[in-house]
Design a protein around this motif. Structure first.
Motif, PDB file in Angstrom:
ATOM      1  N   LEU A 186       0.830  -1.207   0.000  1.00  0.00           N
ATOM      2  CA  LEU A 186       0.000   0.000   0.000  1.00  0.00           C
ATOM      3  C   LEU A 186       0.865   1.258   0.000  1.00  0.00           C
ATOM      4  CD1 LEU A 186      -2.845   1.235   0.216  1.00  0.00           C
ATOM      5  CD2 LEU A 186      -2.562   1.181   2.698  1.00  0.00           C
ATOM      6  N   VAL A 187       1.947   1.262   0.789  1.00  0.00           N
ATOM      7  CA  VAL A 187       2.836   2.432   0.845  1.00  0.00           C
ATOM      8  C   VAL A 187       3.384   2.751  -0.538  1.00  0.00           C
ATOM      9  CG1 VAL A 187       5.062   3.246   1.704  1.00  0.00           C
ATOM     10  CG2 VAL A 187       3.440   2.185   3.277  1.00  0.00           C
ATOM     11  N   PHE A 188       3.891   1.742  -1.234  1.00  0.00           N
ATOM     12  CA  PHE A 188       4.477   1.989  -2.549  1.00  0.00           C
ATOM     13  C   PHE A 188       3.404   2.241  -3.617  1.00  0.00           C
ATOM     14  CE2 PHE A 188       8.053  -0.049  -0.433  1.00  0.00           C
ATOM     15  CZ  PHE A 188       9.104   0.759  -0.840  1.00  0.00           C
ATOM     16  N   SER A 189       2.249   1.604  -3.477  1.00  0.00           N
ATOM     17  CA  SER A 189       1.162   1.863  -4.430  1.00  0.00           C
ATOM     18  C   SER A 189       0.683   3.311  -4.339  1.00  0.00           C
ATOM     19  CB  SER A 189      -0.004   0.906  -4.169  1.00  0.00           C
ATOM     20  OG  SER A 189       0.361  -0.425  -4.418  1.00  0.00           O
ATOM     21  N   LEU A 190       0.550   3.830  -3.109  1.00  0.00           N
ATOM     22  CA  LEU A 190       0.132   5.220  -2.950  1.00  0.00           C
ATOM     23  C   LEU A 190       1.233   6.183  -3.373  1.00  0.00           C
ATOM     24  CD1 LEU A 190      -1.787   5.153   0.465  1.00  0.00           C
ATOM     25  CD2 LEU A 190      -2.648   4.840  -1.851  1.00  0.00           C
ATOM     26  N   SER A 191       2.491   5.829  -3.096  1.00  0.00           N
ATOM     27  CA  SER A 191       3.609   6.691  -3.499  1.00  0.00           C
ATOM     28  C   SER A 191       3.701   6.816  -5.015  1.00  0.00           C
ATOM     29  CB  SER A 191       4.923   6.135  -2.939  1.00  0.00           C
ATOM     30  OG  SER A 191       4.877   6.057  -1.533  1.00  0.00           O
ATOM     31  N   ILE A 192       3.295   5.768  -5.725  1.00  0.00           N
ATOM     32  CA  ILE A 192       3.320   5.800  -7.188  1.00  0.00           C
ATOM     33  C   ILE A 192       1.992   6.293  -7.739  1.00  0.00           C
ATOM     34  CG2 ILE A 192       3.536   4.370  -9.262  1.00  0.00           C
ATOM     35  CD1 ILE A 192       5.342   2.501  -7.581  1.00  0.00           C
ATOM     36  N   GLY A 193       0.875   5.780  -7.191  1.00  0.00           N
ATOM     37  CA  GLY A 193      -0.428   6.003  -7.800  1.00  0.00           C
ATOM     38  C   GLY A 193      -0.972   7.412  -7.648  1.00  0.00           C
ATOM     39  N   ILE A 194      -0.885   7.986  -6.434  1.00  0.00           N
ATOM     40  CA  ILE A 194      -1.457   9.322  -6.238  1.00  0.00           C
ATOM     41  C   ILE A 194      -0.721  10.387  -7.048  1.00  0.00           C
ATOM     42  CG2 ILE A 194      -1.852  11.125  -4.504  1.00  0.00           C
ATOM     43  CD1 ILE A 194      -2.634   8.977  -2.541  1.00  0.00           C
ATOM     44  N   PRO A 195       0.627  10.432  -7.049  1.00  0.00           N
ATOM     45  CA  PRO A 195       1.292  11.416  -7.930  1.00  0.00           C
ATOM     46  C   PRO A 195       0.968  11.224  -9.406  1.00  0.00           C
ATOM     47  CG  PRO A 195       2.823  10.611  -6.276  1.00  0.00           C
ATOM     48  CD  PRO A 195       1.605   9.759  -6.167  1.00  0.00           C
ATOM     49  N   PRO A 216      -6.132   0.949  -9.496  1.00  0.00           N
ATOM     50  CA  PRO A 216      -7.328   1.644  -8.984  1.00  0.00           C
ATOM     51  C   PRO A 216      -7.039   3.001  -8.354  1.00  0.00           C
ATOM     52  CG  PRO A 216      -7.360  -0.660  -8.353  1.00  0.00           C
ATOM     53  CD  PRO A 216      -6.020  -0.407  -8.930  1.00  0.00           C
ATOM     54  N   VAL A 217      -5.941   3.108  -7.611  1.00  0.00           N
ATOM     55  CA  VAL A 217      -5.674   4.386  -6.954  1.00  0.00           C
ATOM     56  C   VAL A 217      -5.292   5.456  -7.983  1.00  0.00           C
ATOM     57  CG1 VAL A 217      -3.208   4.025  -6.461  1.00  0.00           C
ATOM     58  CG2 VAL A 217      -4.596   5.400  -4.922  1.00  0.00           C
ATOM     59  N   ILE A 218      -4.643   5.076  -9.084  1.00  0.00           N
ATOM     60  CA  ILE A 218      -4.348   6.050 -10.147  1.00  0.00           C
ATOM     61  C   ILE A 218      -5.645   6.527 -10.777  1.00  0.00           C
ATOM     62  CG2 ILE A 218      -3.214   6.401 -12.362  1.00  0.00           C
ATOM     63  CD1 ILE A 218      -1.152   4.331 -11.577  1.00  0.00           C
ATOM     64  N   ARG A 219      -6.504   5.592 -11.140  1.00  0.00           N
ATOM     65  CA  ARG A 219      -7.764   5.951 -11.804  1.00  0.00           C
ATOM     66  C   ARG A 219      -8.646   6.818 -10.911  1.00  0.00           C
ATOM     67  NH1 ARG A 219      -9.220   3.577 -16.480  1.00  0.00           N
ATOM     68  NH2 ARG A 219      -8.151   1.680 -17.187  1.00  0.00           N
ATOM     69  N   LEU A 220      -8.801   6.435  -9.656  1.00  0.00           N
ATOM     70  CA  LEU A 220      -9.736   7.148  -8.796  1.00  0.00           C
ATOM     71  C   LEU A 220      -9.166   8.467  -8.290  1.00  0.00           C
ATOM     72  CD1 LEU A 220     -11.345   4.142  -6.940  1.00  0.00           C
ATOM     73  CD2 LEU A 220     -12.391   5.652  -8.605  1.00  0.00           C
ATOM     74  N   THR A 221      -7.840   8.605  -8.222  1.00  0.00           N
ATOM     75  CA  THR A 221      -7.269   9.923  -7.942  1.00  0.00           C
ATOM     76  C   THR A 221      -7.559  10.876  -9.095  1.00  0.00           C
ATOM     77  OG1 THR A 221      -5.507   8.963  -6.598  1.00  0.00           O
ATOM     78  CG2 THR A 221      -5.144  11.175  -7.448  1.00  0.00           C
ATOM     79  N   TYR A 222      -7.364  10.390 -10.301  1.00  0.00           N
ATOM     80  CA  TYR A 222      -7.686  11.197 -11.492  1.00  0.00           C
ATOM     81  C   TYR A 222      -9.171  11.550 -11.513  1.00  0.00           C
ATOM     82  CZ  TYR A 222      -8.672  12.221 -16.410  1.00  0.00           C
ATOM     83  OH  TYR A 222      -9.106  12.805 -17.577  1.00  0.00           O
ATOM     84  N   LEU A 223     -10.028  10.557 -11.271  1.00  0.00           N
ATOM     85  CA  LEU A 223     -11.469  10.795 -11.319  1.00  0.00           C
ATOM     86  C   LEU A 223     -11.914  11.765 -10.229  1.00  0.00           C
ATOM     87  CD1 LEU A 223     -14.203  10.009 -12.583  1.00  0.00           C
ATOM     88  CD2 LEU A 223     -14.330   8.147 -10.909  1.00  0.00           C
TER      89      LEU A 223
END
Length: 324
Positions: free
Chosen positions: A109-118, A174-181
């Protein structure tokens, strides 16, 4: 033998995609294996720290921390329910494996958020980046999870760290898509009002867009957690420990009891993580409202009562004399 022609063109020529992919992966492994081993270092450091902490901490302390966190974020009823779930996991004999799985999921989760949200934020700022990411994310979410295991094993080997890497690759979409959305769904009136008052792009992002998009982003975090848990079970095929390994051993030995214990542990962990992330996703009127409930508010009330009782038990005379 079928004749090659307009009605059956596929017997004429076939694209050698399978050997091309195999040769490309083999060439990458032969020439860049040290580079990919270096990439493992940050994953290994975070995973080892979390694993040592989770496995060394007394179960009672872990249960108390999760209970207090759930009470602070949601309600005492939820806190008691999650504590009972953890107690159940401990009594069925799956506590050490649950802590290992939790460490793997939290590292992912830490690395997914570090990559996905930016990446999600950057894709809202750049249409061409979003156009590039969209088909890639479509492929990442539709490719079967087993397909990721072969290249990861060839590039990174086997064990918990490659399991974290393959989980991040599988669960980051999912975190990339939903941050964008979430940022795209912020009303344009809010953006125009912020710009009219002289807000910079950074202020607009931190003061308006991210707070308003937080429920949607947290939904992406929730999906990432659930996908991470599902991938941890599949990644047990490449020697990833934890509850997935229990399920795999149970299947290999046809031991229904062992597989059931591992499965129940995964279900309990999924419920705990899901309820906590749902509590974080609840919209609040003020950021400080979260501290107006739970154990923090209870401790504050007790301290105020003690302060009032102490001041009420003292004589007022000396305070007046000091003022004089």
């Amino acid at each position: 033998m079928n004749d090659c022609g307009v009605l059956n063109p596929f017997d004429c020529t076939k694209l050698p995609l399978a050997p091309l992919v195999s040769d490309a992966l083999r060439w990458t492994v032969e020439n860049y294996r040290p580079f990919f081993q270096t990439i493992k270092a940050p994953f290994d450091a975070v995973l080892q720290s979390l694993t040592q902490f989770m496995t060394a901490a007394p179960p009672t302390l872990v249960i108390a921390v999760i209970m207090l966190l759930a009470w602070q974020l949601s309600s005492l009823r939820l806190a008691i329910s999650l504590a009972l779930l953890l107690v159940f996991v401990g009594f069925i004999g799956a506590w050490p494996e649950t802590m290992v799985t939790l460490a793997i999921v939290m590292t992912s989760l830490v690395f997914s958020l570090s990559i996905g949200i930016p990446l999600g934020i950057l894709s809202t700022r750049s249409d061409w980046l979003h156009a590039i990411l969209r088909p890639i994310l479509d492929g990442m979410q539709t490719i079967p999870a087993f397909v990721y295991l072969v290249p990861v094993v060839m590039l990174f080997g086997i064990g918990n760290v490659p399991g974290v890497i393959v989980t991040v690759i599988f669960a980051v979409a999912p975190v990339i898509r939903l941050t964008y959305l979430g940022i795209r769904q912020v009303p344009e009136e809010v953006n125009e009002a912020m710009r009219a008052f002289g807000a910079t792009d950074r202020q607009l992002l931190w003061k308006a867009q991210l707070p308003l998009a937080l429920p949607t982003i947290m939904a992406g975090v929730n999906q990432t957690l659930m996908m991470s848990l599902s991938m941890v079970v599949i990644a047990s095929m490449i020697a990833v420990g934890g509850l997935g390994q229990m399920v795999l051993r149970g299947i290999g030995r046809l031991d229904v009891g062992l597989a059931s214990v591992g499965g129940l542990g995964i279900v309990a962990l999924a419920i705990i993580l899901d309820r906590i992330t749902q509590a974080l996703a609840q919209p609040r009127k003020r950021p400080a409202e979260i501290w107006a409930q739970g154990p923090v508010a209870t401790v504050g009330r007790v301290l105020r009562l003690l302060r009032v009782s102490r001041s009420g038990g003292r004589a007022v005379g000396p305070k007046v004399d000091k003022g004089i």
